[in-house]
Scaffold this active site. Structure first.
Site, mmCIF file in Angstrom:
data_model
loop_
_atom_site.group_PDB
_atom_site.id
_atom_site.type_symbol
_atom_site.label_atom_id
_atom_site.label_comp_id
_atom_site.label_asym_id
_atom_site.label_seq_id
_atom_site.Cartn_x
_atom_site.Cartn_y
_atom_site.Cartn_z
ATOM 1 N N SER A 9 0.788 -1.127 0.002
ATOM 2 C CA SER A 9 -0.037 0.129 -0.077
ATOM 3 C C SER A 9 0.864 1.153 0.041
ATOM 4 O O SER A 9 1.532 1.590 0.832
ATOM 5 C CB SER A 9 -0.904 -0.023 1.225
ATOM 6 O OG SER A 9 -1.492 1.388 1.063
ATOM 7 N N HIS A 34 -1.419 -1.010 -4.161
ATOM 8 C CA HIS A 34 -2.556 -0.738 -3.674
ATOM 9 C C HIS A 34 -2.606 0.598 -3.032
ATOM 10 O O HIS A 34 -1.816 1.357 -2.599
ATOM 11 C CB HIS A 34 -2.848 -1.645 -2.238
ATOM 12 C CG HIS A 34 -3.877 -1.394 -1.511
ATOM 13 N ND1 HIS A 34 -5.296 -2.139 -1.899
ATOM 14 C CD2 HIS A 34 -4.389 -0.644 -0.458
ATOM 15 C CE1 HIS A 34 -6.421 -2.070 -1.143
ATOM 16 N NE2 HIS A 34 -5.659 -0.910 -0.240
ATOM 17 N N ASP A 36 -4.711 3.641 -1.929
ATOM 18 C CA ASP A 36 -6.047 4.310 -0.858
ATOM 19 C C ASP A 36 -6.566 5.450 -1.189
ATOM 20 O O ASP A 36 -5.720 6.363 -0.827
ATOM 21 C CB ASP A 36 -5.180 4.039 0.388
ATOM 22 C CG ASP A 36 -5.136 2.590 0.933
ATOM 23 O OD1 ASP A 36 -6.126 1.923 0.737
ATOM 24 O OD2 ASP A 36 -3.974 2.142 1.306
ATOM 25 N N MET A 38 -9.034 8.123 0.020
ATOM 26 C CA MET A 38 -9.819 8.525 1.173
ATOM 27 C C MET A 38 -10.146 10.068 1.114
ATOM 28 O O MET A 38 -9.373 10.974 0.558
ATOM 29 C CB MET A 38 -8.821 8.518 2.453
ATOM 30 C CG MET A 38 -8.379 7.405 2.652
ATOM 31 S SD MET A 38 -7.344 7.391 4.182
ATOM 32 C CE MET A 38 -6.709 5.502 4.300
ATOM 33 N N HIS A 67 -8.515 1.150 -4.047
ATOM 34 C CA HIS A 67 -9.510 1.023 -2.906
ATOM 35 C C HIS A 67 -10.270 2.197 -2.479
ATOM 36 O O HIS A 67 -9.351 3.317 -2.026
ATOM 37 C CB HIS A 67 -8.585 0.413 -1.782
ATOM 38 C CG HIS A 67 -9.420 0.278 -0.284
ATOM 39 N ND1 HIS A 67 -8.844 0.024 1.005
ATOM 40 C CD2 HIS A 67 -10.675 0.127 -0.228
ATOM 41 C CE1 HIS A 67 -9.721 -0.026 1.769
ATOM 42 N NE2 HIS A 67 -11.052 0.096 1.385
ATOM 43 N N MET A 69 -12.273 4.455 -0.492
ATOM 44 C CA MET A 69 -12.785 4.775 0.819
ATOM 45 C C MET A 69 -13.412 6.402 0.597
ATOM 46 O O MET A 69 -13.165 7.324 1.407
ATOM 47 C CB MET A 69 -11.635 4.817 2.056
ATOM 48 C CG MET A 69 -11.465 3.562 2.281
ATOM 49 S SD MET A 69 -9.597 3.371 3.347
ATOM 50 C CE MET A 69 -8.389 3.457 1.902
ATOM 51 N N MET A 138 -11.522 -5.961 5.382
ATOM 52 C CA MET A 138 -10.953 -4.974 6.184
ATOM 53 C C MET A 138 -10.542 -5.608 7.335
ATOM 54 O O MET A 138 -11.502 -6.173 8.220
ATOM 55 C CB MET A 138 -11.576 -3.818 6.486
ATOM 56 C CG MET A 138 -11.687 -2.719 5.205
ATOM 57 S SD MET A 138 -10.366 -2.253 4.457
ATOM 58 C CE MET A 138 -9.246 -1.564 5.638
ATOM 59 N N ASP A 176 -6.751 -6.417 4.181
ATOM 60 C CA ASP A 176 -6.076 -4.924 4.086
ATOM 61 C C ASP A 176 -6.236 -4.574 5.796
ATOM 62 O O ASP A 176 -7.314 -4.405 6.136
ATOM 63 C CB ASP A 176 -7.074 -4.135 3.276
ATOM 64 C CG ASP A 176 -6.383 -2.947 3.328
ATOM 65 O OD1 ASP A 176 -5.207 -2.550 3.839
ATOM 66 O OD2 ASP A 176 -7.030 -1.832 2.361
HETATM 67 C C1 DX5 Z 1 -6.375 1.710 5.839
HETATM 68 C C2 DX5 Z 1 -5.960 1.330 4.158
HETATM 69 C C3 DX5 Z 1 -4.755 0.276 4.249
HETATM 70 C C4 DX5 Z 1 -3.464 0.661 4.733
HETATM 71 C C5 DX5 Z 1 -3.019 -0.609 5.306
HETATM 72 O O1 DX5 Z 1 -7.519 2.170 5.748
HETATM 73 O O2 DX5 Z 1 -7.110 0.919 3.705
HETATM 74 O O3 DX5 Z 1 -4.582 0.053 2.759
HETATM 75 O O4 DX5 Z 1 -2.817 1.408 3.941
HETATM 76 O O5 DX5 Z 1 -1.948 -0.184 6.105
HETATM 77 P P1 DX5 Z 1 -1.210 -0.899 6.968
HETATM 78 O O6 DX5 Z 1 -0.632 -2.144 6.516
HETATM 79 O O7 DX5 Z 1 -0.169 -0.442 7.736
HETATM 80 O O8 DX5 Z 1 -2.003 -1.538 8.224
HETATM 81 ZN ZN ZN Z 2 -6.620 -0.194 1.576
#
Ligand code: DX5
Ligand code: ZN
Length: 219
Positions: A9, A34, A36, A38, A67, A69, A138, A176
């Site tokens: 990620s 990956h 993320d 947000m 991903h 969010m 998750m 994840d």
């Molecule tokens: C959290 C993200 C993850 C995050 C995971 O909301 O969706 O992808 O990057 O990070 P680690 O591996 O540090 O838990």
């Molecule tokens: Zn993620």
């Protein structure tokens, strides 16, 4: 036959050097990166959007595992398709029209995924599984990297494996959150085959950390 895939990620990487970070992930032999996304609304944090993904695209041949969010992800699908997403995974909790949103992703020629927050039951996706290429479980609450793996999610993974077999489907199961060299073995044993890892990979040498994860998977 579902193969194991590692998805570092980029949330945990150096945001000022995405090009270099992408090269490190590629050199590590990871299958995916990956990404993320947000929005500060569906989750409290803000990361980056489709324009940043588009600017990364020419620098990497990795599969872009996006991903989302974000609230109302259906409003953002076109932008992420244009940006070069290969897989677009959206939260079942984030859309009033999850079925239509997944159809729209697939119609654009992109692989579709659905995500479950820790508190969301498997039953919430039972009737849309035919539409997905990936189910993301998750294993932390979304929004931040570096949190501890929630072991109760292993039961959820097992439940999805049973449902997948009952329906004769073959989607990937991704995990994840809090994945490291210990928890990856638990997630694999439960039935996951795509493993996102942020802080574990980037808090060390990327190639070495990915190699360790691979050894555990092959072990
Ligand atoms: C959290 C993200 C993850 C995050 C995971 O909301 O969706 O992808 O990057 O990070 P680690 O591996 O540090 O838990
Ligand atoms: Zn993620």
């Amino acid at each position: 036959m579902l193969t194991n895939k590692i998805a570092p990620s980029i949330l945990a990487a150096d945001y000022a050097n995405f090009e270099t970070e992408l090269k490190k992930i590629e050199a590590s032999g990871s299958e995916y990166v990956h990404l993320d996304i947000m929005d500060g609304h569906f989750v409290p944090n803000i990361s980056f959007g489709a324009d940043v993904v588009a600017s990364m695209r020419p620098h990497s041949k990795l599969i872009f595992d996006c991903h989302l969010m974000v609230a109302n992800p259906e409003n953002h699908i076109d932008n992420f398709v244009r940006a070069g997403a290969d897989i677009m995974t959206i939260h079942v909790e984030s859309s009033q029209h999850i079925h239509g949103a997944l159809q729209k992703i697939r119609a654009a020629g992109v692989k579709a995924g659905v995500v479950l927050n820790p508190g969301t039951p498997v039953s919430s996706i039972a009737h849309i599984l035919e539409l997905v290429d990936q189910v993301l479980v998750m294993t932390v609450n979304p929004g931040f990297g570096g949190q501890a793996f929630i072991p109760e999610m292993l039961e959820k993974i097992k439940e999805i494996v049973v449902l997948r077999a009952a329906k004769g489907l073959s989607f990937d199961i991704e995990v994840d959150g809090g994945i490291d060299d210990k928890t990856i073995a638990l997630a694999k044993a439960a039935g996951a085959n795509v493993f996102v890892a942020g802080s574990y990979v980037f808090k060390g040498n990327v190639a070495e950390r990915v190699a360790t994860l691979r050894e555990v998977l092959n072990g």
